[in-house]
Enzyme design. Structure first.
Site, PDB file in Angstrom:
ATOM      1  CE1 TYR A 485      -3.973   2.115   0.274  1.00 45.80           C
ATOM      2  CE2 TYR A 485      -2.678   3.321   1.891  1.00 45.80           C
ATOM      3  CZ  TYR A 485      -3.777   3.236   1.061  1.00 45.80           C
ATOM      4  OH  TYR A 485      -4.681   4.268   1.008  1.00 45.80           O
ATOM      5  CB  SER A 565      -7.086   2.690  -2.673  1.00 46.59           C
ATOM      6  OG  SER A 565      -7.477   4.022  -2.490  1.00 46.59           O
ATOM      7  CG  ASP A 648     -14.127   3.886  -6.353  1.00 47.22           C
ATOM      8  OD1 ASP A 648     -14.299   4.727  -5.445  1.00 47.22           O
ATOM      9  OD2 ASP A 648     -13.067   3.246  -6.487  1.00 47.22           O
ATOM     10  CG  HIS A 683     -12.423   3.036  -2.798  1.00 47.25           C
ATOM     11  ND1 HIS A 683     -11.749   3.275  -3.978  1.00 47.25           N
ATOM     12  CD2 HIS A 683     -11.477   3.096  -1.816  1.00 47.25           C
ATOM     13  CE1 HIS A 683     -10.465   3.486  -3.714  1.00 47.25           C
ATOM     14  NE2 HIS A 683     -10.278   3.379  -2.420  1.00 47.25           N
TER      15      HIS A 683
END
Length: 713
Positions: A485, A565, A648, A683
């Site tokens: 991430y 993301s 999203d 999302h």
């Protein structure tokens, strides 16, 4: 009160399967190229797919493009040889009883429970700890497709009412409702246009929430979110009568949320300007509300540090903060004598504080120790009492409570352990199981280890590696799925995932890299991976892949990468920078256009991590790694599956649409560059179980094919 998502045998090929020529890149749908060209700081930048930014609901051409892309992708994914195996096994691994940590109000115990494959988790209540569970809300009845979710809920102080929020189709917008716990009947009408909101009761008569102005027609899922304000809704009144509690019309970019202490006396208002944990804090003495109204007293000004209220006793309130403590500390203040200043209760340690709660006359403080949970009980003055023992490397969460009870609940999970809920007595230290899942695997069949590796600049980075015990013992290099991430102060910790375990059961390895940009080591770790330092994130992830190959965990042609993301941005960036290193990747709901991310919905908040596209210094940094703008033509790329959803409104799907169109327009070798676009999803949160299983199976089968992982019966 606390304030501010049966082992199989295998045949592992050492290279791409012999049948790979049958699964090479298909013929892509045609994508119209526009003629948009803009000049930024002396550089011309073409944006031929600007039209794909339009909302699929409002632009028939975009809707047609989505349909044509999905038709190609669906046919491709359906033909993958391991697709059926992964769908069946992931479904079996999902099929276990799951509970949330209970919230206790009065003698009512509220918690969610999913029997296994329910699309959404129903909410139950017990009268007393050993009372018979009673179904209170079943979101599975709210929509035929299971895509309407119970996203948040807060019982009133005496437990007689329940305030809850509804999420439809994955959007970030919320509908608020109140339920009478005894009768199950709704009290009053719906409250709309709530978003990024906390929920807090003021006594039993009303509640606080945050909302934005109603967007113009057709702009629900794309317009920038500005002018957030806190409102009070009195039960039995219309939303139009709600009282404005706190707003900053002269600073419309500020966000505002509110909480109320467990004794009901103090309201705490947090204001922020972006994603950074830098807050201004105001307090409202609710005991004086009749005379002073919603008068908010400034407690913290300046947007410099993180502040999170734990709870209060009388006029004394406890906070977790990183002021003068990059790894956080606990402090307290007398709200009736603010000028006297702060008292340090628990000093900064070598490990960052992840959370803290007040339970009875004690504090429970959670720490991250090399990205794994630990927790300690102290007195309200910070005197150590004991450590809470956990079952190895894993993640603990919960520890909610009230100052008048010694009872709290927490969950514990790890890569090979589904979440177990414990009841804990802070006075005695006794832990008992409240709910333990029955799962279709033996945790002892898997090995979870933590290793450390050096990044490009010599920084020591931790990584978790999960394998079947027999695979680990053999020392064989196997196809490996690497996840990362690296942003927004988000810490990645061990947790259970059915899809990841299916990958490992099939004989592969799963690796999670705790790269910079996260919060695993406090403020410095976050700062080391954002804005001008963002390249460190990509270097850390690339170094993780090189380490896995060098250590013999995975073969050179067996490494897949995944991120969602900000992690989708990560996958896109490293695929551009080191296409030779990775066999395949999944970029999920990613931020792909770094020159325009701030133009839509919540994108303006992200400047804290990414910088400002309208400032030359930041723009040049963003331009250098933006996935959309750095695709290398005439280069062999990994097989890439881009995943997004039509609803999203966090990272609008236009990011993924434009990125995929740009990939497909270039000569990137024989491996496919596909996009999977979910409908009635957002999302990630609120996604129904059946859709989650289907998507996970598609991704796993795609990555398995291109890394040579072949599970067999």
């Amino acid at each position: 009160m606390r304030f501010p998502i049966v082992a199989a045998s295998l045949l592992v090929a050492s290279s791409i399967p012999a049948s790979a020529q049958d699964m090479t890149a298909p013929e892509y749908p045609e994508t119209r190229r526009g003629d948009v060209v803009e000049t930024f700081f002396g550089e011309e930048v073409a944006d031929p797919y600007r039209w794909l930014e339009d909302d699929v609901r409002n632009n028939p051409e975009v809707a047609d493009w989505v349909d044509r892309q999905n038709a190609v992708t669906d046919a491709y994914l359906e033909a993958l040889p391991a697709r059926a195996w992964f769908e069946e096994r992931i479904g079996e691994l999902y099929d276990y009883e799951r509970f949330s940590t209970p919230v206790v109000r009065g003698d009512h115990y509220f918690y969610t429970r999913n029997s296994g494959l329910q699309n959404q988790s129903p909410l139950y209540v017990r009268d007393g700890l050993d009372g018979e569970p009673r179904l209170l809300l079943d979101p599975n009845e709210w929509a035929d497709d299971g895509a309407t979710a119970l996203s948040g809920w807060v019982p009133s102080p005496d437990g007689s009412k329940l305030l809850y929020s509804v999420q439809d189709g994955g959007t970030d917008w919320r509908i608020l409702r109140v339920l009478d716990v005894a009768t199950g009947e709704q009290i009053g009408g719906d409250i709309r246009w709530a978003k990024f909101t906390s929920l807090a009761w003021v006594g039993e008569e009303g509640f606080l929430y945050s909302r934005f102005p109603e967007p113009e027609e057709g702009e629900d899922f794309q317009a920038l979110n500005m002018d957030q304000a806190i409102y009070y809704h009195a039960l039995g009144t219309e939303q139009s009568a709600d009282e404005l509690v706190f707003a900053t019309p002269d600073a419309p970019e500020r966000n505002h949320t509110a909480g109320v202490t467990d004794d009901g006396r103090w309201m705490v208002i947090y204001s922020s300007t972006g994603t950074d944990a830098r807050y201004e804090v105001h307090v409202v003495d609710l005991a004086a509300r009749e005379t002073n109204g919603w008068h908010a007293t400034p407690l913290i000004t300046g947007f410099e540090h993180s502040w999170s209220a734990i709870d209060s006793v009388g006029s004394r309130m406890w906070f977790v903060t990183n002021q003068d403590a990059p790894l956080y500390r606990v402090v307290s203040i007398d709200l009736e004598d603010i000028e006297a200043g702060w008292t340090e209760v628990i000093a900064e340690r070598e490990q960052p504080i992840a959370d803290a709660g007040m339970v009875g006359e004690y504090l429970v403080v959670e720490y991250l120790e090399d990205a794994s949970s630990s927790a300690y009980v102290t007195t309200l003055d910070g005197e150590p009492v004991r450590e809470i023992e956990f079952a190895g490397i894993g993640s603990a969460g919960g520890f909610g409570g009230t100052p008048d009870s010694n009872e709290t609940f927490y969950s514990f999970s790890s890569f090979n352990r589904a979440g177990t809920i414990y009841r804990y007595d802070v006075a005695t230290g006794e832990s008992t199981i409240f709910a333990a899942p029955e799962v279709s695997f033996d945790p002892e069949d898997f090995v979870v280890e933590q290793r450390f590796y050096e990044s490009k600049d010599g920084t020591r980075v931790p990584m978790f590696i999960v394998r079947r015990a027999d695979v680990a013992a053999s020392g064989e290099a196997v196809p490996t799925l690497l996840y990362g991430y690296g942003g927004f102060d988000v810490s990645l910790t061990p947790g259970f995932s059915a899809s990841r375990l299916a990958w490992v059961e099939a004989g592969g390895a799963f690796a999670l890299a705790n790269i910079r940009g996260g919060g695993e080591y406090g403020r410095a770790w976050h700062d080391g991976g954002r804005r001008a330092n963002k390249q460190n994130v990509f270097d850390d992830f690339i170094a993780a892949g090189e380490f896995l190959i060098a250590e013999g965990v995975t073969p050179e042609d067996g490494l897949a990468i995944q991120g969602g993301s900000n992690g989708g941005l990560l996958v896109g960036a490293v695929a551009n920078q080191r296409p030779d290193l990775f066999a395949a990747g999944n970029a999920a709901v990613g931020v792909m256009d770094m020159l325009r991310f701030d133009r839509f919905t919540a994108g303006r908040y992200w400047v804290d991590d990414y910088g400002y596209p309208d400032r030359e210094e930041d723009w040049r940094i963003l331009r250098a790694y933006s996935p959309l703008h750095n695709i290398q033509p005439d280069t062999d790329y990994p097989a890439l599956l881009v995943t997004t959803a039509d609803t999203d409104d966090r990272v609008v799907p236009g990011h993924s649409f434009k990125y995929t169109a740009a990939l497909q327009a270039e000569n990137l070798g024989d491996r496919p560059q596909l996009i999977r676009i979910e409908t009635r999803a957002g999302h990630g949160s609120g996604k129904p179980t059946d859709k989650a299983i289907e998507e996970a199976a598609d991704i796993a089968a795609f990555l398995a094919y291109w890394t040579g992982l072949e599970p067999t019966e």
